[in-house]
Write a protein that holds these residues in place. Structure first.
Motif, short mmCIF file in Angstrom:
data_model
loop_
_atom_site.label_atom_id
_atom_site.label_comp_id
_atom_site.label_asym_id
_atom_site.label_seq_id
_atom_site.Cartn_x
_atom_site.Cartn_y
_atom_site.Cartn_z
N ARG A 3 0.79 -1.23 0.00
CA ARG A 3 0.00 0.00 0.00
C ARG A 3 0.83 1.28 0.00
N GLU A 4 2.00 1.30 0.63
CA GLU A 4 2.71 2.56 0.81
C GLU A 4 4.19 2.44 0.46
N PHE A 5 4.72 3.55 -0.07
CA PHE A 5 6.13 3.61 -0.43
C PHE A 5 6.61 5.05 -0.22
N LYS A 6 7.84 5.22 0.26
CA LYS A 6 8.42 6.55 0.48
C LYS A 6 9.79 6.63 -0.17
N PHE A 7 10.12 7.82 -0.66
CA PHE A 7 11.47 8.07 -1.15
C PHE A 7 11.74 9.57 -1.06
N SER A 8 13.01 9.94 -1.19
CA SER A 8 13.41 11.34 -1.10
C SER A 8 13.91 11.84 -2.44
N VAL A 9 13.70 13.12 -2.68
CA VAL A 9 14.19 13.76 -3.89
C VAL A 9 14.70 15.16 -3.52
N VAL A 33 6.95 9.99 -10.41
CA VAL A 33 8.19 9.32 -10.01
C VAL A 33 7.92 8.40 -8.82
N ALA A 34 7.10 8.85 -7.88
CA ALA A 34 6.75 8.02 -6.73
C ALA A 34 6.07 6.74 -7.18
N PHE A 71 14.88 25.36 -4.26
CA PHE A 71 16.08 24.69 -4.76
C PHE A 71 16.93 24.21 -3.58
N GLY A 72 17.35 22.95 -3.66
CA GLY A 72 18.20 22.36 -2.63
C GLY A 72 17.45 21.67 -1.51
N ASP A 73 16.14 21.94 -1.37
CA ASP A 73 15.36 21.25 -0.34
C ASP A 73 15.31 19.75 -0.64
N THR A 74 15.31 18.95 0.40
CA THR A 74 15.09 17.51 0.25
C THR A 74 13.64 17.24 0.62
N LEU A 75 12.91 16.66 -0.31
CA LEU A 75 11.50 16.36 -0.10
C LEU A 75 11.33 14.87 0.09
N GLU A 76 10.50 14.50 1.06
CA GLU A 76 10.13 13.10 1.23
C GLU A 76 8.75 12.94 0.60
N ILE A 77 8.68 12.08 -0.39
CA ILE A 77 7.43 11.83 -1.10
C ILE A 77 6.92 10.46 -0.67
N VAL A 95 3.77 15.10 0.66
CA VAL A 95 5.11 15.63 0.41
C VAL A 95 5.52 16.40 1.67
N HIS A 96 6.63 15.96 2.26
CA HIS A 96 7.15 16.59 3.48
C HIS A 96 8.52 17.20 3.21
#
Length: 130
Positions: A3-9, A33-34, A71-77, A95-96
């Motif tokens: 059901r759920e998946f997380k990654f950072s960009v 992309v998520a 720009f440069g922020d790391t987002l957790e999707i 999106v955090h």
């Protein structure tokens, strides 16, 4: 299907607008992309689905923006599959940035064949217990 998946960009410069914030349209790209990463995590590739005649198209998509990203922020999707049955898959996205919720969204995908006719999603994409 899990059901759920997380990654950072990391936000790239070209994703920002003249005000220095991520252009709103890029959040839909993050959502895509998520979904691709989620599918890969489950052991499947979009290219393989399409080769087999399983085409997943966006039927509906939405995003509510709460705070800007720069720009440069790391987002957790995170992407969560809400429903997967019949010919549709419903997702929700969070999106955090630094633990703060900055955007949330949803999408509905339809499963079609190469001619655009609706078809059932393959069993391996169905949610457990549905």
């Amino acid at each position: 299907m899990s059901r759920e998946f997380k990654f950072s960009v990391e936000v790239r410069y070209y994703e920002t607008d003249a005000q220095g914030v991520v252009h709103h349209a890029n959040f839909f790209k993050y959502f895509e992309v998520a979904r691709v990463h989620h599918l890969r995590f489950l052991g499947h590739e979009y290219a393989d689905l399409e080769r087999d005649g399983v085409i997943l198209v966006v039927n509906k998509i939405a995003c509510a923006y709460r705070m800007p990203a720069r720009f440069g922020d790391t987002l957790e999707i995170s992407v969560r599959t809400i429903k997967a049955r019949g010919a549709r898959i419903d997702h929700e996205y969070l999106v955090h940035r630094d633990g703060l919720l900055i955007a949330e969204g949803s999408s509905t995908l339809a499963c079609v064949d190469r001619e655009g006719n609706i078809q059932r999603i393959p069993d391996y994409l169905l949610l457990d217990k549905e």
